[in-house]
Design a protein around this motif. Sequence first.
Motif, PDB file in Angstrom:
ATOM      1  N   ILE A   9     -13.953   6.023  48.229  1.00  0.00           N
ATOM      2  CA  ILE A   9     -12.818   5.370  47.555  1.00  0.00           C
ATOM      3  C   ILE A   9     -11.509   5.512  48.324  1.00  0.00           C
ATOM      4  O   ILE A   9     -10.444   5.222  47.788  1.00  0.00           O
ATOM      5  N   ARG A  10     -11.557   5.914  49.573  1.00  0.00           N
ATOM      6  CA  ARG A  10     -10.335   6.205  50.338  1.00  0.00           C
ATOM      7  C   ARG A  10      -9.388   5.010  50.463  1.00  0.00           C
ATOM      8  O   ARG A  10      -8.194   5.192  50.642  1.00  0.00           O
ATOM      9  N   ASN A  11      -9.892   3.798  50.361  1.00  0.00           N
ATOM     10  CA  ASN A  11      -9.036   2.618  50.521  1.00  0.00           C
ATOM     11  C   ASN A  11      -8.390   2.153  49.218  1.00  0.00           C
ATOM     12  O   ASN A  11      -7.614   1.204  49.239  1.00  0.00           O
ATOM     13  N   LEU A  12      -8.711   2.807  48.104  1.00  0.00           N
ATOM     14  CA  LEU A  12      -8.112   2.416  46.825  1.00  0.00           C
ATOM     15  C   LEU A  12      -6.701   2.994  46.700  1.00  0.00           C
ATOM     16  O   LEU A  12      -6.422   4.096  47.163  1.00  0.00           O
ATOM     17  N   ASP A  13      -5.833   2.263  46.043  1.00  0.00           N
ATOM     18  CA  ASP A  13      -4.470   2.719  45.777  1.00  0.00           C
ATOM     19  C   ASP A  13      -4.360   3.041  44.290  1.00  0.00           C
ATOM     20  O   ASP A  13      -4.419   2.141  43.454  1.00  0.00           O
ATOM     21  N   TRP A  14      -4.227   4.313  43.957  1.00  0.00           N
ATOM     22  CA  TRP A  14      -4.191   4.740  42.567  1.00  0.00           C
ATOM     23  C   TRP A  14      -3.251   5.927  42.415  1.00  0.00           C
ATOM     24  O   TRP A  14      -2.929   6.618  43.381  1.00  0.00           O
ATOM     25  N   THR A  15      -2.792   6.170  41.174  1.00  0.00           N
ATOM     26  CA  THR A  15      -1.835   7.251  40.945  1.00  0.00           C
ATOM     27  C   THR A  15      -2.383   8.376  40.071  1.00  0.00           C
ATOM     28  O   THR A  15      -1.905   9.496  40.159  1.00  0.00           O
ATOM     29  N   ASP A  16      -3.354   8.066  39.202  1.00  0.00           N
ATOM     30  CA  ASP A  16      -3.915   9.121  38.344  1.00  0.00           C
ATOM     31  C   ASP A  16      -5.371   8.805  38.026  1.00  0.00           C
ATOM     32  O   ASP A  16      -5.897   7.761  38.401  1.00  0.00           O
ATOM     33  N   ALA A  17      -6.015   9.735  37.328  1.00  0.00           N
ATOM     34  CA  ALA A  17      -7.442   9.595  37.019  1.00  0.00           C
ATOM     35  C   ALA A  17      -7.725   8.358  36.178  1.00  0.00           C
ATOM     36  O   ALA A  17      -8.748   7.699  36.376  1.00  0.00           O
ATOM     37  N   VAL A  18      -6.840   8.025  35.269  1.00  0.00           N
ATOM     38  CA  VAL A  18      -7.056   6.866  34.399  1.00  0.00           C
ATOM     39  C   VAL A  18      -7.057   5.575  35.222  1.00  0.00           C
ATOM     40  O   VAL A  18      -7.945   4.733  35.073  1.00  0.00           O
ATOM     41  N   GLN A  19      -6.085   5.445  36.109  1.00  0.00           N
ATOM     42  CA  GLN A  19      -6.017   4.250  36.942  1.00  0.00           C
ATOM     43  C   GLN A  19      -7.199   4.188  37.909  1.00  0.00           C
ATOM     44  O   GLN A  19      -7.795   3.136  38.108  1.00  0.00           O
ATOM     45  N   LEU A  20      -7.559   5.332  38.493  1.00  0.00           N
ATOM     46  CA  LEU A  20      -8.696   5.386  39.405  1.00  0.00           C
ATOM     47  C   LEU A  20      -9.981   4.971  38.694  1.00  0.00           C
ATOM     48  O   LEU A  20     -10.763   4.164  39.206  1.00  0.00           O
ATOM     49  N   THR A  21     -10.188   5.501  37.499  1.00  0.00           N
ATOM     50  CA  THR A  21     -11.390   5.171  36.726  1.00  0.00           C
ATOM     51  C   THR A  21     -11.416   3.686  36.395  1.00  0.00           C
ATOM     52  O   THR A  21     -12.459   3.034  36.519  1.00  0.00           O
ATOM     53  N   ALA A  22     -10.277   3.116  36.020  1.00  0.00           N
ATOM     54  CA  ALA A  22     -10.218   1.690  35.703  1.00  0.00           C
ATOM     55  C   ALA A  22     -10.553   0.844  36.941  1.00  0.00           C
ATOM     56  O   ALA A  22     -11.295  -0.141  36.846  1.00  0.00           O
ATOM     57  N   LEU A  23     -10.026   1.233  38.097  1.00  0.00           N
ATOM     58  CA  LEU A  23     -10.312   0.492  39.329  1.00  0.00           C
ATOM     59  C   LEU A  23     -11.800   0.526  39.668  1.00  0.00           C
ATOM     60  O   LEU A  23     -12.402  -0.491  40.005  1.00  0.00           O
ATOM     61  N   VAL A  24     -12.396   1.706  39.571  1.00  0.00           N
ATOM     62  CA  VAL A  24     -13.805   1.860  39.936  1.00  0.00           C
ATOM     63  C   VAL A  24     -14.707   1.175  38.916  1.00  0.00           C
ATOM     64  O   VAL A  24     -15.682   0.509  39.287  1.00  0.00           O
TER      65      VAL A  24
END
Length: 141
Positions: free
Chosen positions: A96-111
Amino acid sequence: MPIMVDDIIQLLCSISQEKRMQAAVKHSGKGALVTGAVAFVGGLVGGPPGIAVGGAVGGLLGAWITSGQFKPVPQILMELPPAEQQKLFNKATSIIRNLDWTDAVQLTALVMGSDALQQKLLGMLVTYITSELRAEIRYDD
């Protein structure tokens, strides 16, 4: 953007929870030991027919002892020691190194919005659980 180990573990918990993954450490040695011991005692008590009966009873007893030890994968991930969580973190961040996210909630939503990322992370997680933890995985439907 500092990547937090807890965020990645939380993401992996979300993925494994959605797939209803459970895992159990294989205790085949324990089951084999019980089977052999009961067959041996059966042989002492009943001779050759006792071995057959003891083996059958021991096999059932061994299977019963080792069954039902599955735990939800999110629980297993949360109970991992920090060094093991760091291993998972390192493996997941390479995906996931290329994803731009700020917290776990945003990261989970992106994935969770990307089947491809989910499959890559799920594959990594399955490989980790089966090879590093030497556990068996099942999916509850």
